[in-house]
Write an enzyme that holds these catalytic residues in place. Structure first.
Site, mmCIF file in Angstrom:
data_model
loop_
_atom_site.group_PDB
_atom_site.id
_atom_site.type_symbol
_atom_site.label_atom_id
_atom_site.label_comp_id
_atom_site.label_asym_id
_atom_site.label_seq_id
_atom_site.Cartn_x
_atom_site.Cartn_y
_atom_site.Cartn_z
ATOM 1 N N LYS A 1 0.854 -1.184 0.000
ATOM 2 C CA LYS A 1 0.000 0.000 0.000
ATOM 3 C C LYS A 1 0.888 1.231 0.000
ATOM 4 O O LYS A 1 1.792 1.366 0.838
ATOM 5 C CB LYS A 1 -0.926 0.031 1.222
ATOM 6 C CG LYS A 1 -1.858 1.251 1.223
ATOM 7 C CD LYS A 1 -2.972 1.151 2.244
ATOM 8 C CE LYS A 1 -2.501 1.576 3.614
ATOM 9 N NZ LYS A 1 -3.633 1.699 4.569
ATOM 10 N N LYS B 1 -9.662 -0.338 11.267
ATOM 11 C CA LYS B 1 -8.705 -0.138 12.357
ATOM 12 C C LYS B 1 -9.473 -0.312 13.664
ATOM 13 O O LYS B 1 -10.226 0.571 14.077
ATOM 14 C CB LYS B 1 -8.090 1.254 12.278
ATOM 15 C CG LYS B 1 -7.191 1.480 11.072
ATOM 16 C CD LYS B 1 -6.581 2.874 11.115
ATOM 17 C CE LYS B 1 -5.569 3.059 9.992
ATOM 18 N NZ LYS B 1 -6.223 3.112 8.669
#
Length: 1722
Positions: A1181, A1290
């Site tokens: 990423k 998250k």
């Protein structure tokens, strides 16, 4: 009330009452006042040897009011205004009205043994009783010689008529006697006026006042005009009926100064109670409505259509004690249907009697014998209470039809289709429990009744069929329309009688006794239809024909009365409950010995049966399975109640049984079934599988309902009688594990069903069933059709929570926390014919707003029901929901669908059609709405609830899509059931599970603050790249269980969390306090609402108030603790069937996505990416949107793709840094780069979908997910677009594993990737995320199985931040390496688990520890004004801290209320709380001898002076004063008057006082009254009434409410506490509103979101203090602030403490920073 007890109850009444004349409005009701003895001022008791029965004159206590008129109180002085506060005792719910009366009698008898010491008072005892309408019948049961006043008041507001009383009953009020009556200035003579005005306080909750506002009782018998006055009173005995519950109450009022002592008040009450009890309507009696007419005829009633009777709760005035004119009360609730008896000869009524029906029966108007016979039949039906007639057109039945339609008490409805008409009659009888009468002509008209007769017979519904017939000479002679109608319905009727053709040669008594006998058969067990065949010769019209009156012989008494000819009286001998040695004792013993008991509640036909079933469930505390027709399946939870835990409802057992494991495990040893058949086939099969076991079937009929032949004990009894027997017995054994297992299995299956329905965004039939169940209110009723309609509502209907703030809800919540919903259906023969007609009849009978759900084939089968619907006669508007899938969808769910050619299915089973339902509705003039989406259905249902019109809502569906979704639901429910069962089974191996599902306790929690170095700057927007050293900070949580097991969690906020370490520290200190001793629930690892429920119910804080990172660490620690207790891993705790030795082939490795900051040239970034690939990463990423423009970022991506090749997954993250245009520009350059997705490409989340559609690039959500805190599924719905391919989760941002699991579950169900991402946590957090990531992968595999899609390859999770950790919190860091087998970088679940098991803290990384400050308790002595005050002090924090905060509690509180808040902010302040004078451990010592004349007044000024001196002893610096309620008023006073000692003040739910003098006078008098009650009745009873007030309704719903109230019982000096209440009354406080304008001390005003009263006060205060600042400075926001705390009411610091703590901390910080601003303003 003056009466003489010479017999059980006879009365001596003044003959002058006969002279009463009644007029309304401006006319008078001239009446000698002294004849209404309950209004007199005499009270005496005489005994004589000649007459042992006393002659008693009973007095109702007089009050001025019920409101203070401004003119009356403008000149009162202290002492001239008195208020009496009623003390109310709520008794446990009673099974029957008789039990309720006995309960009140026992309570009063107990009170008589220890009578109140006060000279005056009002005491009220109330008890919830069954909700079936009884008030009117109870009124009619009273004798002619009675206690007065005696009244019935109807609550029917829909244009009530005298017919409505007979048609479907009416909820209302029955009252007898007068405990209190109210006068006002216009109605008092000069001799009666008193300087002291006495009023009943509006704080006397739940007291109803009745009477008239436009009638004046005058002393002189005169026609002179007078201004209208008022006559208002409170009855001694009262039955008040609401939807779902009725309340029985007794009120005692006494006042020695008005010659009515407590003993006399009790004696008066006992007379009323005795009469009411001796003449009550027994719940075992059958239909008693026939007594209404005869009772009302006996009364000499003055009927007037203009008079209304008012009824109002004292609280209904909005707490207003003061009004300009008492006549304002006329605007309150009024009844247009009532009857009140004021004496033997005086009765006033409205809409109770039709004057035609007052006439005696006369046969003179009958032109011929046919007319006479017909009129006799109809009249006798009406006398028996049968007043609803369903008339089919026909010639032969003309005499009956004409007689019915012209009878004044009878309501008729007609329909051309006898089949629909008969089903309509069935529906009416279902709703009203009164037989409807069906009139038909002869021939096949009679045969058309058969389907409805079968249904009524099979389901025990009473009906009376009057079928006209040809006379005998026309039978079997080929006469037209003539068939054999004798015993036409065979065994399906309970009684048949063939009358002779109408003739004067047969005594007319035959007709009457036949009708009486038939109705007796219809309404006796087993109830059902009865048939009377009625032949008539011509002429059938009303043509004159001579008939002999000799047939009237013996009817004289009948014709002069209003009662039926033959009264059937059933004397019940109830030996069952007393027969301890008989067969019932055997049943009780079986129940007592039960280990795994199960209660099934089948169809309940009456509200009283539902009530009894609910009490039975509470008594047994067994798992209870409510059928959809029980009324309890769609119950409504009123608010949180600890009593809810006493009920174990298992609503979704049907779908839990889809699990093989659950089916094999579930083995009940005792089963009790009350009520009729069970709808669910799976449950029926389970019951059969449990055999042999003790199976107890309870139903009121003698028939065998035992298709599986497993019933061992068949009890013929009503549910009420059976429950009465069991409630007297000892409580049975309770198996905690058995109950908890079933309860938790049900919760998980319910969660999964709710989730699947909510996230399936097309309108499905299960969604329709759920939406319908949610839209219904307790005032509604539901009629469900057969086939799929009833099954869908049974399986997918929602038992829903809704906090209701009605009187009935508040009362019911105290013991029974549910409202139920009345549900009916035709389950006798379970056919699809006549359903619409039945539903319309049900709406008439039950007198509720009915919602009917049926399928399209059922609707088409009964379209003639639309003709009945369109008549809209005698009922409320209906909503018909037609599920139109163009055929019989149920067959698609049966095995035949899998083995039959589709064309055959469609033609011969589905019976597919293209009929326009809209066209049918239009043809009948019925409103039609077509809905195709969830929103359209919701809107249509809501509109139908409020619009006064019938409506058909057509829900479009598809047979194939419906079958598919049902299959998916079943599979997901099976998976959820298996998953829950595996977790519970694993936990129960070593743990004993309590009734509430708890397995262990938390002994303590420790928090260690860490700081670890990073080897590179984080890839964040706001990183100082000139800094050479970077660190990660947070807390390690160590949660210790009572067995020594330890669970570790990590709380590590980062920039993206928007949380500071100081905020987190305060919350952690709070948790250190509240977690100690908290119980761990066995269902926490299920992650389906379990943690949210646990946090609220056990910790007492709203889950949303805990910071996301804190909640994440808390959940992590608890899950790890449970795993440690089991000797297992976190993964195996979440997914028990997977262990390290699992041979299923599923991977226990997690692929890792590398993270790369794109700083540098495109080539440099590409080279770095190539290096990551060489290390073994398969996914990378890259951060974008940080360069000069999108084109530069695109160049980097193009270069990286070129160098790493096509096999590597590339993701990019823009972190919401681009505008829509910039994102589109970037997308145009990278469209050929094969990106897996781009995270958060646009700044505005509303542009995300547009970006997907314009760019064609796959998108992932990250920050968008993190910003969702509540209503997650609702907010995620708009992101179901296929262009969104992933969600990045998250856990520390989204708020823990439960929320993360929910989002992941949603994404996976939508076919999207769920990627777990770290936020630079330490190895501790990463180890948990690795296992959680594996759990999500396994969850996704299960989802793919259900939807039969190819399993998505393993996802690379965003855990590459481990590469940033230069050092870790443990001495043995977490290892994430290249896997030797795959060659890829992967994280091992086994390694992560070993990391946790061998975890040793690296002390080099630990900065400090949070241990929780100890509370230092001591006593301070303050000498002042003739006495010494010994104050109990609680102190937390460093004494050297110059920030000193003084906490002041409210009335009844203590300094301990503030301990958790003090500990939370003790790091930044020295916190002190005290027990205010007269509270808790604080004591008063008088100097010299104590004399009442020398008693100090603890006014707000005196208390403030004490605190001022106390502050002098504690600290030399200024203090911040924090006060709640009463403490808030003291804090505000000190802030305004002692600015030399007060640095700032926090006013929580406080007031500057009352501006208006009259309001202060009233409040002072009210508080004095309460203080008096506190002394007279003690603290416990006082608090029961104190916390019943409207101010505390939010606190009452708090899970720790009982615990909070118990803590208030520690005060041991009640006298001083009462003095404090009186002296510190806001009525005695001088208002501080003017002082606020000159306030220089910073103020923080805190109020609860739901505290309407104090929110208004706080806003007014804020305006005043801001107005006082100098214009132009604009510094008011730096000095003063107002904060609204969400999800709470008045007691914000108890209901939602964390936001209060946060507001306090911010205020302290602001005070430290803004002193310059304060000085400038000064």
């Amino acid at each position: 009330m003056k009466f003489q007890l010479s017999h059980p109850l006879t009365h001596t009444l003044s003959p002058s009452l006969l002279n009463l004349r009644f007029r309304t409005k401006r006319s008078l009701l001239p009446l000698q006042l002294q004849t209404l003895t309950f209004l007199t001022h005499n009270s005496f008791l005489r005994f004589s040897p000649q007459n042992p029965n006393p002659v008693v004159a009973v007095e109702a206590v007089r009050f001025d009011g019920p409101v203070v008129e401004i003119g009356e109180s403008s000149e009162v002085v202290d002492g001239d205004l008195e208020f009496e506060t009623c003390i109310t005792r709520t008794l446990p719910p009673a099974l029957t009205l008789e039990h309720g009366l006995q309960s009140i009698k026992e309570a009063v008898d107990k009170l008589k043994l220890d009578p109140p010491s006060s000279a005056s008072g009002v005491l009220r005892f109330q008890v919830a009783v069954p909700p079936g309408p009884k008030a009117l019948n109870w009124f009619c049961c009273q004798p002619e010689l009675s206690v007065y006043p005696l009244f019935f008041l109807s609550k029917n507001t829909d244009n009530p008529t005298w017919k409505s009383l007979y048609l479907n009953g009416s909820h209302g009020v029955f009252g007898i006697g007068a405990a209190i009556y109210f006068t006002n200035s216009s109605s008092c003579t000069s001799g009666e006026r008193n300087l002291t005005k006495r009023y009943l306080s509006t704080d006397s909750t739940f007291i109803m006042i009745y009477g008239f506002m436009d009638i004046n009782f005058n002393i002189e018998l005169s026609s002179k005009m007078h201004e209208a006055g008022s006559y208002l009173f409170i009855p001694q005995i009262e039955l008040d009926e609401y939807e779902g519950v009725s309340f029985l109450a007794a009120t005692l009022a006494w006042n020695n100064s008005s010659l009515c002592s407590f003993e006399e008040a009790v004696r008066s009450y006992e007379f009323s109670l005795k009469q009411a009890s001796c003449h009550s309507w027994l719940t075992t009696d059958k239909c008693h409505s026939e007594s209404i007419r005869s009772t009302l005829r006996k009364l000499k009633v003055v009927e007037d259509k203009t008079v209304t009777m008012v009824y109002m709760n004292l609280l209904s005035k909005g707490g207003r004690e003061v009004m300009g004119d008492i006549m304002e009360l006329k605007e309150g609730p009024s009844s247009y249907q009532f009857c009140i008896r004021l004496s033997l000869t005086i009765a006033i009524a409205r809409n109770m009697l039709d004057h035609k029906s007052e006439m005696c029966y006369s046969a003179q108007d009958c032109a011929n014998i046919n007319t006479f016979w017909a009129s006799l039949i109809i009249e006798e039906c009406s006398r028996l209470g049968l007043t609803y007639f369903c008339v089919a057109p026909g010639s032969r039945s003309s005499p009956l039809a004409v007689a019915a339609s012209t009878h004044p008490l009878i309501t008729c409805i007609a329909c051309f289709d006898e089949r629909s008409l008969a089903f309509h009659a069935v529906g009416y009888a279902r709703g009203s429990h009164i037989p409807a009468v069906v009139i038909t002509s002869s021939g096949t008209a009679v045969s058309n009744l058969l389907p409805a007769v079968v249904e009524a017979s099979q389901d025990f519904v009473p009906l009376l069929l009057l079928t006209a017939d040809r006379p005998p000479e026309l039978q079997d002679a080929g006469a037209n329309q003539s068939i054999n109608q004798v015993n036409h319905f065979g065994s399906f009727v309970r009684f048949f009688f063939g009358l002779p053709a109408a003739t004067d040669q047969v005594p007319a008594r035959v007709l009457l006794t036949t009708i009486d006998s038939a109705v007796h058969w219809a309404t006796s067990s087993p109830r059902g239809p009865v048939h009377i065949n009625c032949p008539f010769r011509e002429p059938l019209e009303n043509s004159p024909s001579i008939w002999m009156p000799s047939c009237l012989k013996g009817l004289g008494f009948w014709m002069s009365s209003a009662e039926p000819f033959t009264k059937y009286i059933q004397v019940r001998h109830s030996h069952a409950c007393n027969d301890t040695h008989g067969r019932m004792a055997e049943v009780l013993n079986v129940i007592q010995r039960a280990k795994n008991g199960l209660l099934l509640i089948g169809a309940m036909h009456t509200e009283d049966d539902i009530w009894a079933a609910l009490l039975l469930s509470k008594h047994l505390s067994w798992p209870t399975i409510p059928d959809i027709l029980s009324g309890l399946r769609l119950r409504k939870l009123l608010a949180f109640s600890e009593l809810e835990q006493e009920f174990i409802f298992v609503d979704h057992l049907d779908h839990a049984l889809l699990s093989d494991s659950v089916r094999d495990w579930l083995q009940a040893d005792v089963i009790i079934q009350v009520g009729s058949r069970i709808t669910s086939k799976r449950i029926s099969q389970m019951l059969e599988k449990c055999s042999p076991c003790s199976y107890i079937m309870v139903d009121s009929h003698p028939c065998r309902h035992d298709a599986s032949h497993i019933v061992t004990h068949r009890i013929e009894s009503t549910v009420v009688e059976f429950a009465s027997c069991l409630l007297k017995a000892t409580s049975p054994n309770k198996n905690s594990k058995w109950s908890s297992f079933l309860q938790i299995l049900n919760m998980m299956v319910a969660w999964e069903i709710s989730f699947q329905i909510s996230t399936h965004y097309s309108l499905t039939e299960p969604q329709a069933a759920r939406t319908i169940s949610e839209i219904l209110s307790s005032k509604s009723a539901l009629f469900v059709g057969n086939s799929m309609a009833i099954r869908d509502v049974d399986m997918y209907g929602h038992d829903w929570s809704e906090c209701i703030h009605s009187f009935s809800a508040s009362m019911l919540d105290s013991e029974l926390p549910f409202h139920w919903l009345r549900v009916a259906g035709n389950r006798g023969a379970s056919g699809i014919d006549g359903l619409l007609s039945t539903a319309v009849g049900f709406a008439v009978g039950c007198n509720k707003q009915v919602l009917c759900v049926i399928g399209d084939v059922s609707f088409l089968h009964d379209t003639n029901g639309l003709a009945i619907l369109n008549q809209r006669k005698s009922r409320k508007p209906m909503t018909i929901v037609v599920i139109n899938n163009q055929g019989g969808a149920i067959f698609s769910l049966l095995p035949i669908a899998e083995r039959t050619d589709p064309s055959i299915l469609k033609q011969y089973f589905y019976t597919s059609h293209n009929v326009s339902i809209c066209g049918l509705c239009k043809a009948h003039g019925v409103k039609h709405s077509l809905v195709q989406t969830k929103r359209e259905l919701q809107d249509a249902l809501l509109a139908s609830q409020y619009n006064e019109i019938d409506c058909v809502i057509e829900v479009k569906s598809s047979i194939d899509a419906n079958a598919t979704f049902h299959r998916i639901l079943r599979k997901f429910a099976s998976q959820a059931s298996n998953h829950a069962f595996s977790i519970l089974s694993r936990l129960s191996v070593q743990d004993s599970i309590s009734h509430e599902g708890f397995i262990c306790k938390i002994s303590r929690m420790e928090c260690s603050r860490f700081r670890i170095p990073l080897c590179a700057p984080p890839t964040l927007n706001l990183v100082d790249h000139e800094c050479t050293k970077f660190y990660r900070e947070g807390y390690i949580l160590s949660i210790y269980l009572e067995d020594g097991s330890v669970g570790l969690g990590e709380v590590a906020p980062f920039e993206i969390h928007r949380e500071s370490l100081l905020e987190i520290e305060q919350q952690l200190i709070f948790l250190l306090h509240v977690l100690k001793g908290a119980k761990i629930s066995c269902f926490l690892p299920l992650l389906k609402g379990s943690f949210s429920s646990w946090i609220w119910n056990n910790l007492g804080v709203p889950p949303c108030s805990i910071l996301p990172s804190v909640r994440c660490g808390l959940e992590m620690g608890i899950l790890n603790a449970i795993a440690a207790r089991q000797g297992s891993s976190l993964l195996n705790t979440l997914q028990p069937q997977i262990d390290e030795g699992d041979k299923s082939g599923r991977s226990s490795k997690v692929k890792i996505c590398a993270l790369l900051d794109s700083n540098g040239t495109p080539l440099e970034v590409a080279c770095a990416a190539t290096g990551l690939v060489e290390e073994g990463f398969t996914a990378i990423k890259l951060k974008v949107a940080r360069r000069g423009g999108p084109i530069h970022d695109a160049a980097v991506i193009q270069e990286v793709r070129k160098m790493v090749g096509c096999q590597i997954e590339l993701r990019v993250d823009a972190n919401r840094n681009w505008t829509f245009e910039e994102a589109i520009e970037f997308g145009s350059f990278v469209k050929d780069c094969n990106l897996q997705y781009i995270e958060e490409p646009v700044q505005d989340e509303n542009d995300i979908i547009k970006f997907c559609e314009y760019s064609g690039l796959p998108v992932a959500l990250d920050e968008t997910i993190g910003s969702i805190q509540e209503n997650t599924l609702e907010k995620l719905a708009k992101y179901s677009h296929p262009g969104i391919v992933a969600v990045v989760i998250k856990p520390s941002v989204i708020g823990g594993f439960e929320n993360a699991s929910l989002v992941a579950h949603w994404a996976q169900n939508q076919g999207k990737m769920a990627v777990v991402s770290a936020a630079y946590e330490s190895g501790l957090g990463l180890s948990a995320y690795i296992q959680f990531s594996c759990y999500l992968e396994l969850q996704n595999a299960d989802i793919c199985k259900v939807i039969k899609s190819e399993r998505v390859p393993s996802i690379a999770h965003g855990l590459g931040t481990y590469r940033w950790l230069e050092e870790d919190v443990t001495t043995d860091p977490l290892r994430i390496d290249r896997d030797p087998d795959s060659g890829f970088i992967e994280a091992s679940v086994s390694d992560a688990n070993r990391f946790l098991q061998k975890f040793q803290i690296n002390h080099n990384t630990i900065c400090s520890k949070l241990t929780g400050e100890q509370v230092n308790g001591y006593q301070l002595t303050v000498d002042t004004r003739g006495f010494s005050c010994f104050l109990k002090v609680y102190e937390v924090g460093e004494r050297t801290n110059d920030n000193v905060v003084l906490f002041l509690h409210g009335f009844l509180g203590t300094g301990e209320d503030w301990i958790t808040a003090m500990k939370a902010i003790s790091g930044s302040a020295r916190c002190i709380s005290i027990d205010l004078p007269s509270h808790g451990g604080s004591k008063i010592q008088y100097h010299g001898a104590k004399d009442s004349a020398q008693d100090p007044t603890f006014s707000i000024e005196v208390v403030a002076d004490i605190l001022y001196k106390m502050i002098d002893q504690i600290t030399p610096v200024k203090v911040i004063c924090v006060g709640y309620s009463m403490g808030a008023r003291i804090a505000l006073h000190m802030a305004l008057r002692f600015s030399d000692k007060i640095k700032g003040a926090v006013v929580i739910a406080g007031s500057p006082g009352l501006k208006d003098k009259v309001a202060r006078d009233v409040r002072r008098a009210k508080d004095d009254s309460k203080a008096h009650l506190l002394v007279a009745y003690g603290l416990q009873l006082f608090m029961e009434n104190w916390y019943a007030g409207d101010l505390w309704k939010s606190l009452r719903s708090h899970p720790h409410f009982n615990q909070i109230v118990t803590s208030r019982l520690q005060h041991d000096d009640v006298q001083s506490l009462a003095k404090s209440l009186s002296d510190l009354s806001v009525g005695r406080q001088q208002p501080l509103w003017e002082d606020l304008k000159h306030c220089k001390t910073p103020l923080l005003l805190i109020v609860g979101e739901n505290d309407t009263k104090f929110k208004t006060i706080a806003q007014e205060m804020f305006c005043e203090v801001c107005h006082g600042l100098k214009s132009g400075d604009n510094l008011w926001n730096e000095i003063h602030e107002i904060v609204e705390i969400p999800n709470c009411g008045h007691a914000v610091h108890l209901e939602n403490p964390l936001p209060v703590i946060s507001a306090l901390r911010q205020f302290l910080t602001r005070l430290g920073k803004s002193s310059f601003a304060i000085k400038r303003v000064v």
